[in-house]
Scaffold this active site. Structure first.
Site, PDB file in Angstrom:
ATOM      1  N   HIS A   1       0.734  -1.154  -0.033  1.00 35.27           N
ATOM      2  CA  HIS A   1       0.085   0.031  -0.147  1.00 35.27           C
ATOM      3  C   HIS A   1       0.699   1.399  -0.145  1.00 35.27           C
ATOM      4  CE1 HIS A   1       0.264  -0.344   4.625  1.00 35.27           C
ATOM      5  NE2 HIS A   1       0.203   1.065   4.380  1.00 35.27           N
TER       6      HIS A   1
ATOM      7  N   ASP B   1       1.333  -7.653   2.243  1.00 38.74           N
ATOM      8  CA  ASP B   1       1.431  -6.184   1.886  1.00 38.74           C
ATOM      9  C   ASP B   1       2.992  -5.831   1.746  1.00 38.74           C
ATOM     10  OD1 ASP B   1       0.719  -3.388   1.900  1.00 38.74           O
ATOM     11  OD2 ASP B   1      -0.244  -3.570   3.609  1.00 38.74           O
TER      12      ASP B   1
ATOM     13  N   SER C   1       3.911   2.353   8.174  1.00 39.16           N
ATOM     14  CA  SER C   1       3.799   1.217   7.604  1.00 39.16           C
ATOM     15  C   SER C   1       5.238   1.033   6.504  1.00 39.16           C
ATOM     16  CB  SER C   1       2.695   1.819   6.425  1.00 39.16           C
ATOM     17  OG  SER C   1       1.348   1.828   6.960  1.00 39.16           O
TER      18      SER C   1
END
Length: 716
Positions: free
Chosen positions: A84, A220, A651
């Site tokens: 992402h 991810d 992230s």
């Protein structure tokens, strides 16, 4: 304000109540955290984590693209981050002919790696405490404007001195609401190329349904490479650039995780507000979050319908949808968590003790501090709601947001009508960048957004903040914004790329009247004017007063609890969080284990729901149990949870074991812990990490891109 107190705040050594809470500056790990980290199982030293005298782990951690973290995993500048985090780059390179979102992308040779214009990564060279230099120039009787100017001037001098004669950058950042200051010397690389990304059916498996949730089965991750000039220094993109040789890269462990194992997250957490008042929390829960959630719910319904209607729209809106949905779901979890923890009531209880302490000590400056905050937040609420509706609803309509960017043309004409050269340069800039906007713009979808957002704005926002053009449209079409939208999108230059490009070509001051008469531009400017005339100044003044009050409140809390160890709120600077691998009790009689496996992917598979499609090859590898070196106990690990304190910006952060080896990539938090930006619950706050063994399995066995695995240092 005593300088001695300000300069010693970070050197206090009593542990906070819950050791896994905290985002710590790496330069203070030796003084503040190393004993606790070693007690939890860490086998390396604070010097191994952060050093300016030798290669250390900080040299393998990067700020990725300004909003995420990445880590270097080979001596050839190979970079690992989240899918992402790389999503906008994957989307940008995708087309109907090369649908990298759907099918993934793998550079099987180095020359197939794709340039990513505009993407950069930033390393931290060193961090310095410059509080004494700055605070020493501030006097108690200074006005706030003089204080800010002094800080700005001193910061500029310190930054300039720090990088003289180098290619580095530098910036001074405030901490503890402007009570402390740290200098960050940085090195930024602008030639970053896309190397690999799994298909969205792996990289985004579970989609919005699973976002912020545990158990999680999302692969991810994405891979990039940092390139440098022949001298190994940053350089603009060139085919002659070579892979960057890092000062440090992370070895990758295949040993896996067990409950109780030490873990550490090293990255750039974005923003937390742990020390705010109950009034600030109330404003978030009762004003900001409800408005933003409602607006984004409506936007997502329209965008999701559009994306389901065609592959073209799916590609065009994929990155936008992901961006909108991420915070939307987080805010909902945050609301639930703050309610469950009774955060407002708990802060009110602390504030009662604070007021008693202030009175007992006879500190007049602190006695009325919280009451002043209460009044300011009450005054802020109506402005805050209107501003949220302008930013989230009105400018959630892409055509209006894009039209607003053309105001510079009009401003240049107003400043100097005879300077057509400057206007032509701006028109050419807008012309050259227009392709990027229209590549991912669909007028039909945007018109539907316009209708929904204008209805919400007109209904929910106080009439005092209704822009004149919106009032005109509402009156002309008798409240029918669908009819108003049909007119707007049929007449505006901005709804049609060819019309707009024709307008910009050969631009002259004579064309300004066409821009000023454009219905979308008029509405965009009307929104801008209502913000400038009725919202910006009063809200800005209140927020400026609140900044002063919060600065005083931060110092006051530290004075009240002189033996407590305070960690600074996140502000996108390099931090270390540490904890242990452990599951958690999500609800009554619902306990979640620490790890998920590929079995869960197959259990969730639903070919009728795009979010839960499983690639054919992954099913084949599962059926044959062909997991390579990455299996454990006959299955394949996918993700795990631990008690590290993380937030947005973390992230893509490396998740490291007791030896400083990479065991995973942080990519999310659990739904029950999303309030941790404001209130940390050690029983339920867990960060979610992709197990590096699943990452390697996808690269090696699924994608067949073994060349990438071969350049890594694997610890078995």
């Amino acid at each position: 304000m005593k300088k001695s107190i300000l300069l010693s705040l970070l050197l206090l050594v009593r542990s906070v109540a819950f050791a896994d809470e905290g985002m710590w500056l790496p330069i203070f790990l030796k003084q503040l955290n190393e004993p606790d980290m070693k007690a939890k199982g860490m086998r390396i030293s604070a010097e191994d984590i952060y050093s300016v005298n030798q290669s250390s782990m900080k040299d393998a951690v990067v700020l990725f693209g300004g909003g995420c973290t990445g880590e270097i995993i080979s001596d050839k500048g190979l970079l690992l981050t989240n899918h992402h985090c790389g999503f906008s780059q994957i989307q940008s390179h995708s087309s109907l002919e090369n649908d990298y979102l759907k099918y993934g992308f793998w550079a099987m040779t180095q020359d197939q790696e794709l340039a990513c214009p505009g993407l950069s990564v930033t390393f931290i060279i060193r961090i310095e405490d410059v509080t004494a230099q700055i605070i020493g120039k501030i006097s108690p009787d200074m006005s706030e404007s003089d204080r800010e100017k002094t800080i700005k001037d001193m910061s500029g001098l310190l930054e300039k001195k720090a990088i003289e004669g180098t290619h580095y950058g530098a910036n001074v950042r405030p901490f503890f609401n402007g009570n402390q200051f740290y200098l960050f010397v940085t090195e930024t690389f602008k030639d970053v190329r896309m190397v690999g990304a799994p298909p969205s059916s792996i990289g985004k498996f579970g989609g919005d349904t699973d976002n912020w949730m545990w158990p999680r089965h999302t692969g991810d991750f994405s891979l990039f490479r940092v390139y440098a000039g022949p001298d190994n220094k940053p350089a603009e993109y060139s085919k002659d650039n070579v892979p960057f040789k890092p000062r440090h890269f992370f070895p990758i462990s295949l040993k896996g995780v067990q409950p109780g194992d030490f873990t550490m997250v090293y990255g750039f957490p974005g923003r937390t507000t742990q020390y705010i008042s109950s009034y600030a929390v109330k404003n978030t829960m009762e004003v900001n979050n409800p408005a933003r959630i409602a607006i984004r719910t409506a936007r997502l319904e329209i965008i999701d319908d559009a994306m389901r209607s065609s592959d073209k729209l799916r590609i065009q809106y994929a990155a936008k949808q992901a961006s909108i949905a991420n915070a939307w779901k987080k805010w909902q979890g945050e609301q639930k968590g703050l309610t469950r923890l009774n955060t407002i009531q708990n802060k009110q209880a602390f504030e009662k003790s604070f007021n008693e302490w202030a009175k007992l000590n006879g500190n007049k400056e602190y006695i009325n501090l919280l009451d002043q905050m209460r009044r300011q937040y009450e005054e802020l609420a109506p402005f805050s709601k209107a501003i949220d509706y302008i930013n989230e609803a009105a400018y959630g309509v892409e055509m209006l947001r894009y039209a607003a960017a053309f105001n510079k043309l009009e401003s240049l004409a107003s400043a100097n009508p005879l300077d057509e050269k400057a206007m032509l340069e701006e028109a050419n800039r807008l012309l050259n960048t227009s392709g990027g906007f229209y590549k991912d713009f669909d007028a039909t979808t945007d018109r539907k957004l316009f209708v929904a957002m204008m209805n919400m704005y007109f209904t929910e926002v106080d009439a005092a903040y209704h822009p004149s053009e919106l009032i005109n449209i509402q009156a002309k079409y008798k409240g029918d914004f669908a009819a108003g939208g049909s007119y707007l999108y049929s007449k505006s230059l901005f709804a049609d790329s060819l019309k707009l490009q024709a307008f910009l070509k050969g631009f002259s001051v004579k064309k300004l009247k066409q821009l000023q008469a454009d219905p979308a531009y008029k509405l965009a400017m009307s929104l801008r004017n209502i913000f400038k005339s009725k919202l910006e100044a009063p809200a800005g003044a209140i927020n400026a007063d609140l900044a002063i009050l919060n600065r005083k409140y931060m110092v006051a809390q530290m004075e009240m609890e002189p033996t407590k160890r305070f960690y600074p709120d996140a502000n996108s600077t390099l931090r270390v969080a540490y904890g242990q691998v452990e599951g958690y009790e999500a609800a009554d009689a619902t306990y979640y284990n620490h790890m998920t496996t590929i079995e869960g992917i197959m259990q969730k598979e639903n070919p009728a729901v795009e979010e839960f499609e499983v690639p054919k090859k992954l099913k084949e590898l599962y059926a044959s149990r062909d997991f390579g070196d990455y299996a454990v106990n006959g299955t394949l690990p996918v993700a795990f949870v631990a008690s590290n304190h993380t937030t947005g910006g973390n992230s893509g952060s490396p998740v490291l074991n007791a030896n400083g080896e990479l065991i995973g990539t942080n990519f999310d938090r659990v739904w029950e812990g999303t309030m941790s930006d404001i209130d940390f619950d050690p029983d339920k706050c867990r960060n979610i990490s992709l197990d590096v063994r699943f990452t390697l399995f996808v690269i090696d066995k699924f994608a067949g891109c073994k060349r990438l695995v071969e350049e890594m240092k694997i610890v078995k």
